[in-house]
Design a protein around this motif. Structure first.
Motif, PDB file in Angstrom:
ATOM      1  N   TRP A 166       8.596  25.746  31.717  1.00  0.00           N
ATOM      2  CA  TRP A 166       8.804  24.922  30.311  1.00  0.00           C
ATOM      3  C   TRP A 166       9.971  25.408  29.720  1.00  0.00           C
ATOM      4  O   TRP A 166      10.464  26.770  29.827  1.00  0.00           O
ATOM      5  CB  TRP A 166       7.445  25.211  29.793  1.00  0.00           C
ATOM      6  N   SER A 167      10.252  24.481  28.966  1.00  0.00           N
ATOM      7  CA  SER A 167      11.646  24.791  28.068  1.00  0.00           C
ATOM      8  C   SER A 167      11.585  26.138  27.225  1.00  0.00           C
ATOM      9  O   SER A 167      12.338  26.655  26.860  1.00  0.00           O
ATOM     10  CB  SER A 167      11.982  23.621  27.205  1.00  0.00           C
ATOM     11  N   ALA A 168      10.228  26.354  26.526  1.00  0.00           N
ATOM     12  CA  ALA A 168      10.078  27.365  25.581  1.00  0.00           C
ATOM     13  C   ALA A 168      10.275  28.658  26.446  1.00  0.00           C
ATOM     14  O   ALA A 168      10.576  29.474  25.488  1.00  0.00           O
ATOM     15  CB  ALA A 168       8.313  27.302  25.276  1.00  0.00           C
ATOM     16  N   ARG A 169      10.150  28.776  27.653  1.00  0.00           N
ATOM     17  CA  ARG A 169      10.589  30.083  28.353  1.00  0.00           C
ATOM     18  C   ARG A 169      11.977  30.026  28.852  1.00  0.00           C
ATOM     19  O   ARG A 169      12.801  31.080  28.885  1.00  0.00           O
ATOM     20  CB  ARG A 169       9.555  30.444  29.467  1.00  0.00           C
ATOM     21  N   GLN A 170      12.448  28.943  29.224  1.00  0.00           N
ATOM     22  CA  GLN A 170      13.690  28.703  29.945  1.00  0.00           C
ATOM     23  C   GLN A 170      14.863  29.039  28.953  1.00  0.00           C
ATOM     24  O   GLN A 170      15.856  29.499  29.465  1.00  0.00           O
ATOM     25  CB  GLN A 170      13.970  27.116  30.513  1.00  0.00           C
ATOM     26  N   ALA A 171      14.411  28.569  27.740  1.00  0.00           N
ATOM     27  CA  ALA A 171      15.581  28.700  26.704  1.00  0.00           C
ATOM     28  C   ALA A 171      16.000  30.299  26.540  1.00  0.00           C
ATOM     29  O   ALA A 171      17.101  30.600  26.204  1.00  0.00           O
ATOM     30  CB  ALA A 171      15.085  28.502  25.492  1.00  0.00           C
ATOM     31  N   PHE A 172      15.129  31.255  26.933  1.00  0.00           N
ATOM     32  CA  PHE A 172      15.350  32.626  26.788  1.00  0.00           C
ATOM     33  C   PHE A 172      16.578  33.086  27.709  1.00  0.00           C
ATOM     34  O   PHE A 172      17.281  34.177  27.416  1.00  0.00           O
ATOM     35  CB  PHE A 172      14.348  33.488  26.910  1.00  0.00           C
TER      36      PHE A 172
END
Length: 481
Positions: free
Chosen positions: A351-357
């Motif tokens: 998900w984007s919420a984790r990929q962004a890191f």
């Protein structure tokens, strides 16, 4: 003015000191003894003119009659007993009401009130548990989803508040927030010794809102803290009766603060124009009103469905992937436990919420399309660091709604099969075989696992620390005066 129960006891106290009966006092001030009895028992609110006449006849200043303190220990015990017995918890027991008549000795009254205090303390122990918190969170999230995260009654209160100080749009300044406090008879005081378990403290008696120093980096959240404290007054909140009530109050005061910082009319003008231009961006909304990214994202969830016709989801996720806060009305398959709670659960690594890191540069929002078992979603994520921990803020919408948003041209697309364990939970079979029995890691202990909620009047706040803080500041402020 004192509450009706305290006011009634003060009238009775001074009538007894004057040696008057109900009939005598009633005749002297022009009302019936039965009406005076209702006033003394806290069941009727008297007119100010009648109170003035009563004060004059009893030979006491009106201000003394209206003092907020019970006149003596007996009256204080009677008031406390009445409040305990009027609570929903006591009514559920089906027990008779004990009337503290003259025949009930003070020692008996102390014992009964002491018993109620202990029962109340034990009841709070039962509600201040992680299990109860998770159940209440699940129920709260369900209720907000049903209302599209929109609370029109609080919108109206916020609109009235900002209109009273002439604010229409743009960033709400600290000066304006101070003016809003003054209109409620409150003073905002910055201190550096707040209780560790409290973000702010409201002293109703002295009319003070204690918040952290104005010099802390950014300071964007200080306006919100002050507005939330004001909201408790405006929305007539009392001590929460259970954890669900505590959560309801927290949602309401947060909503009020957001509705003041990002006013309805100005927000809709900004967001409608952005939608027409197909350029909705949370970072633009944030910058236009001078708030944090999280505040803008949450406010967007209030308005997107009700006024823009857009279903969506919101996530605040830790750097490790655990859900801190979530909202959805677009069918996103949130990770949940057996109780239906999502807080503390881990979102999919794709998900984007984790990929962004994983980005080297995190100054701008990260966008991607995410394929899930429930469909494809467009997600925009901003990362940040607070209290020493990384976090991400995500706003996402179904694929069909992506046409309204900046970043929709993103070519990044990832697939998630969660909650299927083969998606991202299980290790690669080859790696598992290679390292099984040859690897040992010392886990980093998460302090919050061992930190149960303090069992105070307000879940999460230590009563002793809170009251010692208030007492210290009353003494300091009195000395300075």
């Amino acid at each position: 003015m004192a509450d009706l129960a305290t006011l009634g006891r003060r009238v009775r106290h001074f009538r007894a000191v004057a040696g008057l009966t109900l009939d005598q006092l009633g005749a002297d001030v022009g009302v019936g003894a039965s009406q005076l009895s209702l006033i003394e028992n806290g069941h009727r609110e008297p007119r100010l003119s009648l109170l003035s006449a009563i004060a004059e006849r009893l030979g006491v200043p009106l201000a003394e009659l209206l003092d907020t303190a019970p006149p003596d220990e007996r009256a204080a015990l009677e008031i406390e007993l009445e409040r305990f017995q009027s609570s929903s918890g006591y009514r559920k027991l089906g027990l008779p009401i004990l009337k503290p008549t003259k025949g009930v000795a003070d020692s008996t009254l102390r014992t009964v009130v002491g018993l109620h205090r202990e029962l109340d303390r034990r009841a709070r122990l039962a509600i201040a548990t992680p299990e109860e918190a998770r159940r209440a969170n699940t129920s709260q999230r369900r209720e907000m989803r049903e209302s599209n995260n929109y609370l029109p009654a609080i919108e109206a209160v916020a609109e009235e508040s900002i209109a009273a100080v002439g604010h229409r749009g743009g960033a709400l300044t600290h000066h304006t927030v101070n003016e809003m406090a003054k209109r409620l008879g409150l003073q905002i005081v910055h201190v550096d010794d707040l209780p560790h378990s409290a973000r702010s403290v409201l002293d109703i008696g002295s009319g003070r809102i204690y918040i952290p120093p104005a010099s802390i980096p950014g300071g964007h959240g200080l306006r919100s803290l002050a507005l939330q404290a004001m909201a408790h007054i405006l929305l007539e909140h009392g001590a929460p009766v259970d954890y669900a009530d505590f959560l309801r109050q927290r949602v309401e005061v947060s909503y009020y603060a957001a509705a003041c910082l990002l006013p309805l009319a100005a927000s809709l003008e900004f967001l409608t124009r952005a939608k027409d231009d197909r350029s909705i961006a949370i970072e633009d909304y944030r910058d236009a009103f001078g708030v944090t990214h999280e505040a803008a994202a949450l406010r967007f969830t209030n308005l997107a469905t009700e006024h823009l016709g857009i279903t969506l989801h919101f996530l605040r996720v830790t750097g490790e992937g655990a859900v801190v806060r979530a909202y959805e009305n677009d069918g996103l398959p949130l990770p949940v436990d057996a109780t239906g709670s999502t807080e503390g659960e881990f979102v999919c690594r794709n998900w984007s919420a984790r990929q962004a890191f994983a980005r080297t540069t995190r100054t701008t929002e990260y966008q991607q399309y995410t394929d899930t078992p429930a469909g494809t979603y467009f997600e925009s994520t901003q990362t940040g660091t607070g209290q020493g921990e990384d976090f991400s803020i995500t706003v996402g919408v179904p694929y069909a709604e992506s046409k309204w948003f900046c970043g929709r041209q993103s070519t990044v697309r990832r697939s998630s099969r969660c909650p299927d364990l083969d998606c991202c939970r299980r290790p690669d079979e080859r790696l598992a075989a290679r390292w099984d029995g040859d690897a040992w890691a010392s886990s980093r202990v998460h302090a919050h696992i061992f930190a149960p909620l303090p069992h105070g009047t307000y879940p999460g706040v230590d009563d002793r620390e809170l009251y010692e803080f208030l007492e210290a500041h009353i003494e300091t402020d009195s000395a300075s005066d």
